[in-house]
Motif scaffolding. Structure first.
Motif, PDB file in Angstrom:
ATOM      1  N   ARG A 159       0.841  -1.207   0.000  1.00  0.00           N
ATOM      2  CA  ARG A 159       0.000   0.000   0.000  1.00  0.00           C
ATOM      3  C   ARG A 159       0.869   1.247   0.000  1.00  0.00           C
ATOM      4  O   ARG A 159       0.598   2.213  -0.710  1.00  0.00           O
ATOM      5  N   LEU A 160       1.920   1.226   0.829  1.00  0.00           N
ATOM      6  CA  LEU A 160       2.808   2.386   0.892  1.00  0.00           C
ATOM      7  C   LEU A 160       3.515   2.608  -0.443  1.00  0.00           C
ATOM      8  O   LEU A 160       3.719   3.750  -0.868  1.00  0.00           O
ATOM      9  N   SER A 161       3.908   1.509  -1.094  1.00  0.00           N
ATOM     10  CA  SER A 161       4.595   1.629  -2.385  1.00  0.00           C
ATOM     11  C   SER A 161       3.669   2.232  -3.436  1.00  0.00           C
ATOM     12  O   SER A 161       4.116   2.967  -4.331  1.00  0.00           O
ATOM     13  N   ASN A 162       2.380   1.907  -3.346  1.00  0.00           N
ATOM     14  CA  ASN A 162       1.406   2.419  -4.312  1.00  0.00           C
ATOM     15  C   ASN A 162       0.886   3.805  -3.959  1.00  0.00           C
ATOM     16  O   ASN A 162       0.149   4.410  -4.736  1.00  0.00           O
ATOM     17  N   THR A 163       1.265   4.275  -2.757  1.00  0.00           N
ATOM     18  CA  THR A 163       0.824   5.609  -2.339  1.00  0.00           C
ATOM     19  C   THR A 163       1.679   6.657  -3.025  1.00  0.00           C
ATOM     20  O   THR A 163       2.863   6.434  -3.313  1.00  0.00           O
ATOM     21  N   VAL A 164       1.104   7.813  -3.268  1.00  0.00           N
ATOM     22  CA  VAL A 164       1.812   8.896  -3.947  1.00  0.00           C
ATOM     23  C   VAL A 164       3.063   9.281  -3.170  1.00  0.00           C
ATOM     24  O   VAL A 164       3.122   9.180  -1.950  1.00  0.00           O
ATOM     25  N   GLY A 165       4.066   9.722  -3.902  1.00  0.00           N
ATOM     26  CA  GLY A 165       5.296  10.190  -3.260  1.00  0.00           C
ATOM     27  C   GLY A 165       6.476   9.320  -3.585  1.00  0.00           C
ATOM     28  O   GLY A 165       6.399   8.091  -3.498  1.00  0.00           O
ATOM     29  N   ALA A 166       7.563   9.948  -3.976  1.00  0.00           N
ATOM     30  CA  ALA A 166       8.807   9.239  -4.259  1.00  0.00           C
ATOM     31  C   ALA A 166       9.951   9.993  -3.596  1.00  0.00           C
ATOM     32  O   ALA A 166       9.797  11.150  -3.186  1.00  0.00           O
ATOM     33  N   ASN A 167      11.082   9.340  -3.503  1.00  0.00           N
ATOM     34  CA  ASN A 167      12.221   9.953  -2.815  1.00  0.00           C
ATOM     35  C   ASN A 167      12.637  11.272  -3.443  1.00  0.00           C
ATOM     36  O   ASN A 167      13.041  12.211  -2.752  1.00  0.00           O
ATOM     37  N   TYR A 168      12.523  11.371  -4.780  1.00  0.00           N
ATOM     38  CA  TYR A 168      13.006  12.583  -5.450  1.00  0.00           C
ATOM     39  C   TYR A 168      12.161  13.805  -5.080  1.00  0.00           C
ATOM     40  O   TYR A 168      12.627  14.942  -5.192  1.00  0.00           O
ATOM     41  N   HIS A 169      10.922  13.573  -4.640  1.00  0.00           N
ATOM     42  CA  HIS A 169      10.084  14.713  -4.257  1.00  0.00           C
ATOM     43  C   HIS A 169      10.719  15.496  -3.101  1.00  0.00           C
ATOM     44  O   HIS A 169      10.571  16.717  -3.022  1.00  0.00           O
ATOM     45  N   LEU A 170      11.377  14.784  -2.202  1.00  0.00           N
ATOM     46  CA  LEU A 170      11.944  15.426  -1.004  1.00  0.00           C
ATOM     47  C   LEU A 170      13.437  15.692  -1.138  1.00  0.00           C
ATOM     48  O   LEU A 170      14.071  16.112  -0.160  1.00  0.00           O
ATOM     49  N   ASP A 171      13.996  15.452  -2.321  1.00  0.00           N
ATOM     50  CA  ASP A 171      15.413  15.759  -2.537  1.00  0.00           C
ATOM     51  C   ASP A 171      15.669  17.231  -2.261  1.00  0.00           C
ATOM     52  O   ASP A 171      14.923  18.119  -2.710  1.00  0.00           O
ATOM     53  N   GLY A 172      16.734  17.493  -1.502  1.00  0.00           N
ATOM     54  CA  GLY A 172      17.062  18.881  -1.163  1.00  0.00           C
ATOM     55  C   GLY A 172      16.639  19.274   0.235  1.00  0.00           C
ATOM     56  O   GLY A 172      17.064  20.320   0.740  1.00  0.00           O
ATOM     57  N   ILE A 173      15.802  18.453   0.865  1.00  0.00           N
ATOM     58  CA  ILE A 173      15.395  18.727   2.250  1.00  0.00           C
ATOM     59  C   ILE A 173      16.245  17.861   3.169  1.00  0.00           C
ATOM     60  O   ILE A 173      16.284  16.640   3.004  1.00  0.00           O
ATOM     61  N   PRO A 174      16.945  18.451   4.136  1.00  0.00           N
ATOM     62  CA  PRO A 174      17.767  17.646   5.055  1.00  0.00           C
ATOM     63  C   PRO A 174      16.937  16.594   5.777  1.00  0.00           C
ATOM     64  O   PRO A 174      15.748  16.791   6.056  1.00  0.00           O
ATOM     65  N   HIS A 175      17.606  15.485   6.102  1.00  0.00           N
ATOM     66  CA  HIS A 175      16.905  14.364   6.716  1.00  0.00           C
ATOM     67  C   HIS A 175      16.281  14.734   8.056  1.00  0.00           C
ATOM     68  O   HIS A 175      15.185  14.275   8.389  1.00  0.00           O
ATOM     69  N   THR A 176      16.958  15.584   8.822  1.00  0.00           N
ATOM     70  CA  THR A 176      16.409  15.981  10.126  1.00  0.00           C
ATOM     71  C   THR A 176      15.109  16.755   9.960  1.00  0.00           C
ATOM     72  O   THR A 176      14.192  16.616  10.786  1.00  0.00           O
ATOM     73  N   LYS A 177      15.013  17.557   8.915  1.00  0.00           N
ATOM     74  CA  LYS A 177      13.773  18.308   8.670  1.00  0.00           C
ATOM     75  C   LYS A 177      12.652  17.358   8.254  1.00  0.00           C
ATOM     76  O   LYS A 177      11.499  17.506   8.687  1.00  0.00           O
ATOM     77  N   ILE A 178      12.989  16.386   7.425  1.00  0.00           N
ATOM     78  CA  ILE A 178      11.975  15.413   7.003  1.00  0.00           C
ATOM     79  C   ILE A 178      11.424  14.679   8.221  1.00  0.00           C
ATOM     80  O   ILE A 178      10.208  14.470   8.343  1.00  0.00           O
ATOM     81  N   LYS A 179      12.317  14.274   9.133  1.00  0.00           N
ATOM     82  CA  LYS A 179      11.872  13.566  10.336  1.00  0.00           C
ATOM     83  C   LYS A 179      10.954  14.451  11.168  1.00  0.00           C
ATOM     84  O   LYS A 179       9.954  13.980  11.730  1.00  0.00           O
ATOM     85  N   HIS A 180      11.277  15.738  11.252  1.00  0.00           N
ATOM     86  CA  HIS A 180      10.425  16.637  12.037  1.00  0.00           C
ATOM     87  C   HIS A 180       9.064  16.806  11.363  1.00  0.00           C
ATOM     88  O   HIS A 180       8.028  16.760  12.026  1.00  0.00           O
ATOM     89  N   PHE A 181       9.056  17.021  10.047  1.00  0.00           N
ATOM     90  CA  PHE A 181       7.786  17.171   9.329  1.00  0.00           C
ATOM     91  C   PHE A 181       6.928  15.911   9.482  1.00  0.00           C
ATOM     92  O   PHE A 181       5.705  15.993   9.673  1.00  0.00           O
ATOM     93  N   ALA A 182       7.576  14.737   9.415  1.00  0.00           N
ATOM     94  CA  ALA A 182       6.842  13.480   9.550  1.00  0.00           C
ATOM     95  C   ALA A 182       6.263  13.336  10.954  1.00  0.00           C
ATOM     96  O   ALA A 182       5.112  12.897  11.126  1.00  0.00           O
ATOM     97  N   ALA A 183       7.048  13.709  11.974  1.00  0.00           N
ATOM     98  CA  ALA A 183       6.560  13.621  13.354  1.00  0.00           C
ATOM     99  C   ALA A 183       5.385  14.561  13.566  1.00  0.00           C
ATOM    100  O   ALA A 183       4.421  14.225  14.272  1.00  0.00           O
ATOM    101  N   GLU A 184       5.449  15.734  12.959  1.00  0.00           N
ATOM    102  CA  GLU A 184       4.348  16.696  13.086  1.00  0.00           C
ATOM    103  C   GLU A 184       3.085  16.158  12.432  1.00  0.00           C
ATOM    104  O   GLU A 184       1.981  16.278  12.969  1.00  0.00           O
TER     105      GLU A 184
END
Length: 982
Positions: free
Chosen positions: A226-251
């Motif tokens: 299901r997650l694989s078929n869900t919208v979103g790929a790694n390249y969409h978040l390219d350029g955002i530091p990993h720590t920021k991604i983790k914070h956005f995900a936690a929020e």
């Protein structure tokens, strides 16, 4: 607006001790000379002195009326000022004094340059940080470093908010520019709920894995699809530091659909993409964990089946032994071979016939030597389709040059749907052991069934050891990619080696180690005749002198009794309130955004939440005992939205740092050593963390604590029962950011592994575990030709110095990667926790660890005081485990949460409450001891050293609870001296 309490912005303390007045606010003679030149009038001298000492403490000039009265009175007395301390300058006089003080302290006035420094540092910080308080702290640190006056806090807060918004918005715009209209519609669809009775797609993506079972493994694979078929790929978040991604995900994780819809579209899309990205990573980690557990379960069932077969075949074994005995008797009765042969044949026919006896022999032989491998297919068969599906979904890569297992997996996939019993292919079996080879290979043919079980068993083992990595995972990713590149490590080597007194090249480092081992061994050998603590018998086995524990003296018992009698009765909430007033630990709690909490009475809510979860009452039960002060929803809301693991760690640090200021705990220990140990907490079994613990019984997890020698808890992890605890021995010290920084750690038998010794040594940590079965550990000589007069029989092998010298660069690369935060020590030790012939890193760490461990063992067996110190410190962490369990009285002591993050938070809450009570007990003990000294009570240091802050007899745990945060406790007095009494 960001709460000033959550930042490092300097402010005057509410309560200033006499010692602090003398140390911080007393001007030196040079400063007095400067003041006398700056101002002639007494009033102006007083004002200038107040400004000077305040600026030194704060980094900015306060308004006179904001300077605490004790400081004004202290400086007035020093200057013999008799007038009214109320000061009111003319603006130009105040300006002149400000300028002169800045010049004297070599500090620049805050102006455009200061604003540029703030903007530059905040912009860089906002790229990787999201909490405004953290961004402000970075700017403060940079201003102090460049000796620039601090602006008003409102200026920092306004700039942090503006810059953070601009940086985040740039990320949001960048990502949304990559999204197509169709992808945006798909993201919005995640938040739609067609049927009010059903959950949104977003909620289904947040589902947590259940306990390890075949059914739940299949569901987890469905979840990954299901997650694989869900919208979103790694390249969409390219350029955002990993720590920021983790914070956005936690929020995004803690918010419901309605709250996410309140954000603007661009931010909402990035939050959802970050959540999907992190959920995919977590799902792969969970899948690997569940797969390893399922294979362990299959092997355990095979072992159990073998034991049952042995029981069932026992009577056959006895029958065959009796038959053999009869054959021997027959041969003894008939001396002629012909007669003996006929008699033996008849005997065997009478016993059931040759064929039946041969079958019995074959059955017993098949499962002799603990070889349960042929039995595994029966238990593996039901998993077959699911495991093949898993292999198809995962991207597996070998982390070494050895590709034998990957090739075997590819061969399995070719035969996945073929119904044949034999594989007629050439296979490189270097990935497995000889027992498996004997089970699989029959002649020149390969048994397909046994081959499948062998490959999946090896896959589980190599994923665990790090020889196989999973792309898109975090815990089981290729650790080599997480290491700091050697090009970046090389400039750091010289300085790091200098700090730890290590030679900075491979050859000298190896020579240094060899000389160290030789010196210690020679010293122990020379001192052996005069060492009465160890004797080596004729069989070469050393015998240690038994440590006799000292009985408490009558005076120590009397002191302890007197203290207990004078301790006032308290309840846990009162303790938390008092400690909050003294340390301000609640300042770290608040919304993830970092802004001020928009709830009524936030400090009171934070205290009640810590009490609720730290004592395991749960929101519903706590609300009933709080007489309606708060609802269960309020407590649950604060826990989910305002508290996370990092905030709890920061709150703990506040309590630890204030605790470290007391003199009393320094009699118990200086904080230079710590002990690590785990204790089991019961849990429900419907989660991936819970495992059955053989020693304790029941399902649960392990709270692994690091406790300093002065009794305070420094850090904790919550880990599964089956995990190798040793991998967290070092991590707890590295993650501890408090003022108490031990350089020596004691642990239980879990800490005796050679790789752990090696990593601790390279990190400058002195590992000294309490080893029960130390006879089973090998000691290694520095050279095969060296002979020792007394202790030569202790050594069983020789160090391979070539391995250490060859892999010196690899060792340093790992350590510098840990020091710079690129990779955690627990992840490295997880890779080194299992033997792997492919892992050169393991071999290098093991050999270095053998050197360090041999040195420790030599000292351990020859030094009674060292053994007593290790025992005493490890006893403290065991006592702390009991102390925390006493406070964990709600819910029958069972953790009911199934979310791993919430489980760890509960352990952190429990530690927070425990440390608060430890702190409060020390406050009370210090006060009572001072009273006793003033009353003429004779007290000596030895009696105080036997005391402990783990006192619970005066604490009320049950009943109704009333909280009044407005009651301000008396200021604490950290000073304590018994010199006048000795």
């Amino acid at each position: 607006m960001t709460s000033i309490e959550r930042t490092a912005y300097p402010r005057f303390k509410k309560h200033i001790s006499k010692k602090e007045l003398e140390q911080v606010y007393t001007p030196s003679q040079a400063e007095l000379n400067f003041i006398s030149k700056l101002a002639r009038k007494y009033e102006l001298r007083l004002g200038a002195t107040l400004l000077l000492k305040s600026f030194q403490r704060l980094g900015y000039f306060p308004v006179f009326k904001d300077i605490p009265r004790p400081i004004v009175q202290h400086i007035s007395e020093l200057l013999n000022f008799q007038g009214n301390p109320y000061l009111d300058y003319e603006e130009r006089t105040l300006y002149r004094q400000h300028q002169n003080i800045r010049s004297y302290l070599d500090v620049l006035e805050y102006n455009r340059k200061g604003a540029r420094i703030i903007e530059t540092s905040m912009t860089a910080a906002a790229q990787v940080m999201d909490n405004p308080a953290d961004i402000i702290n970075v700017a403060i640190e940079e201003l102090v470093r460049q000796r620039v006056e601090l602006p008003a806090f409102s200026t920092l807060d306004r700039m942090a908010g503006k810059i953070r918004h601009a940086v985040n918005q740039s990320f949001f715009d960048m990502v949304n520019a990559k999204l197509t209209y169709y992808e945006k519609d798909q993201l919005e669809e995640l938040l739609n709920v067609a049927d009010p009775k059903q959950k949104s797609i977003l909620n289904t993506l947040k589902e947590l894995p259940k306990r390890s079972s075949l059914q739940h493994l299949q569901r987890l694979l469905d979840h990954i699809v299901r997650l694989s078929n869900t919208v979103g790929a790694n390249y969409h978040l390219d350029g955002i530091p990993h720590t920021k991604i983790k914070h956005f995900a936690a929020e995004a994780r803690i918010m419901d659909v309605a709250e996410l819809k309140d954000f603007n579209v661009a931010k909402r899309h990035v939050l959802l993409l970050s959540l999907i990205y992190r959920t995919r990573i977590k799902a792969r980690d969970d899948l690997a964990n569940m797969f390893i557990k399922r294979m362990n379960h299959i092997h355990q069932r095979g072992k159990d089946e073998l034991e049952q077969l042995r029981i069932r075949h026992r009577h056959k074994t006895e029958f065959l032994v009796a038959t053999l005995s009869n054959v021997i008797d027959t041969l003894d009765t008939y001396p002629e071979d012909a007669e003996a042969g006929r008699a033996v044949r008849q005997l065997l026919i009478d016993q059931g016939g040759l064929e039946a006896i041969q079958d019995d022999c074959a059955a017993i032989t098949a499962y002799s030597g603990d070889n349960y491998y042929p039995l595994l297919w029966r238990f593996y068969r039901s998993h077959r389709a699911t495991l093949f599906r898993m292999v198809h979904l995962l991207d597996l890569t070998s982390t070494s040059q050895d590709q034998s297992l990957i090739q075997a997996i590819n061969l399995l996939l070719e035969y996945e749907n073929r119904r044949i019993a034999i594989i007629d292919e050439k296979v490189d079996f270097s990935f497995t052991n000889e027992r498996w080879k004997k089970t699989i290979i029959k002649g020149d043919k390969i048994n397909r069934q046994h081959f499948e079980v062998c490959v999946f068993s090896s896959l589980a083992a190599e994923i665990k050891s790090g020889d196989i990595s999973i792309y898109g995972s975090e815990t089981y990713a290729d650790y080599r990619e997480q290491l700091l590149p050697w090009v970046e490590c090389e400039p750091l080597v010289a300085n790091y080696c200098e700090q730890l007194n290590f030679p900075n090249n491979a050859q000298d480092f190896t020579t240094h180690l060899k000389d160290w081992l030789s010196t210690v061994a020679n010293t122990i050998d020379q001192n052996y005749p005069s060492n009465g603590h160890v004797t080596i018998g004729e069989n070469g086995v050393p015998v240690l002198k038994r440590h006799m524990s000292k009985e408490p003296t009558a005076s120590s018992k009397e002191l302890e009794t007197t203290l207990l009698q004078r301790l006032p009765e308290r309840n846990v909430i009162d303790v938390l309130c008092d400690v909050a007033h003294w340390t301000g630990w609640t300042r770290h709690f608040g919304p993830l955004s970092g802004s001020d909490p928009k709830i009524d009475n936030p400090t009171e809510r934070y205290i009640l939440t810590a009490f609720t979860y730290g004592c395991n009452l749960g929101p519903a039960q706590a609300s009933r005992h709080l007489r309606g002060t708060v609802t269960p929803h309020m407590l649950s809301f604060v826990n989910r939205r305002h508290c996370d693991v990092n905030k709890l760690n920061s709150a703990m640090e506040d309590i630890i740092n204030h605790y470290h200021q007391f003199k009393l705990p320094k009699i118990w220990g200086e904080g230079k050593t710590a002990a690590a140990d785990g204790t089991k907490y019961d849990m429900y079994d419907q989660n991936l963390m819970a495992e059955y613990h053989i020693r304790y019984g029941g399902y649960g997890g392990i709270a692994y604590h690091h406790v300093a020698d002065n009794y305070v808890a420094l850090f904790s992890h919550f880990i599964p029962c089956g995990v190798w605890e040793a991998i967290y021995i070092i991590e707890g010290l590295l993650k501890n950011k408090s003022d108490i920084q031990p350089d020596t750690v004691h642990a239980d038998t879990q800490g005796q592994s050679a790789p752990v010794f090696a990593l601790a040594y390279l990190l400058g940590i002195n590992l000294m575990p309490r080893i029960r079965n130390w006879h089973d550990l090998k000691m290694f000589k520095p050279d095969k030709d060296v002979k020792y007069k007394h202790i030569d029989s202790l050594f069983k092998d020789v160090i391979n110095w070539e391995i250490i010298e060859t892999h010196w660069q690899d060792l340093l690369q790992v350590v510098l990667s840990i020091k710079t935060g690129k990779i955690s020590s627990s992840m490295i030790l997880r890779k080194l926790g299992n033997y792997s012939r492919k892992n050169r890193l393991y071999q290098a760490f093991r050999e270095l660890g053998r050197v360090v461990r041999t040195v420790f063992l030599l000292r351990y067996i020859s030094d009674l005081d060292l053994r007593e110190q290790i025992t005493a410190t490890t006893n403290k962490v065991e006592a702390y485990n009991g102390f925390t369990k006493w406070l964990f009285f709600g819910g029958g002591g069972t953790i009911t949460e199934n979310d791993p993050e919430e489980q760890e938070k509960i352990i952190k809450y429990n530690d927070l409450v425990a440390n608060a009570l430890i702190y409060h007990n020390v406050v009370d003990q210090t006060r009572i001891l001072k009273e006793l000294v003033n009353e003429g009570y004779l007290i000596n240091r030895e009696d105080i050293a036997r005391l402990s802050p783990y006192i619970t007899s005066h604490i009320k745990r049950f009943g109704d609870y009333i909280i009044d945060i407005n009651i301000v406790p008396d200021p604490v007095d950290v000073e304590f001296s018994i010199e006048q009494n000795e």
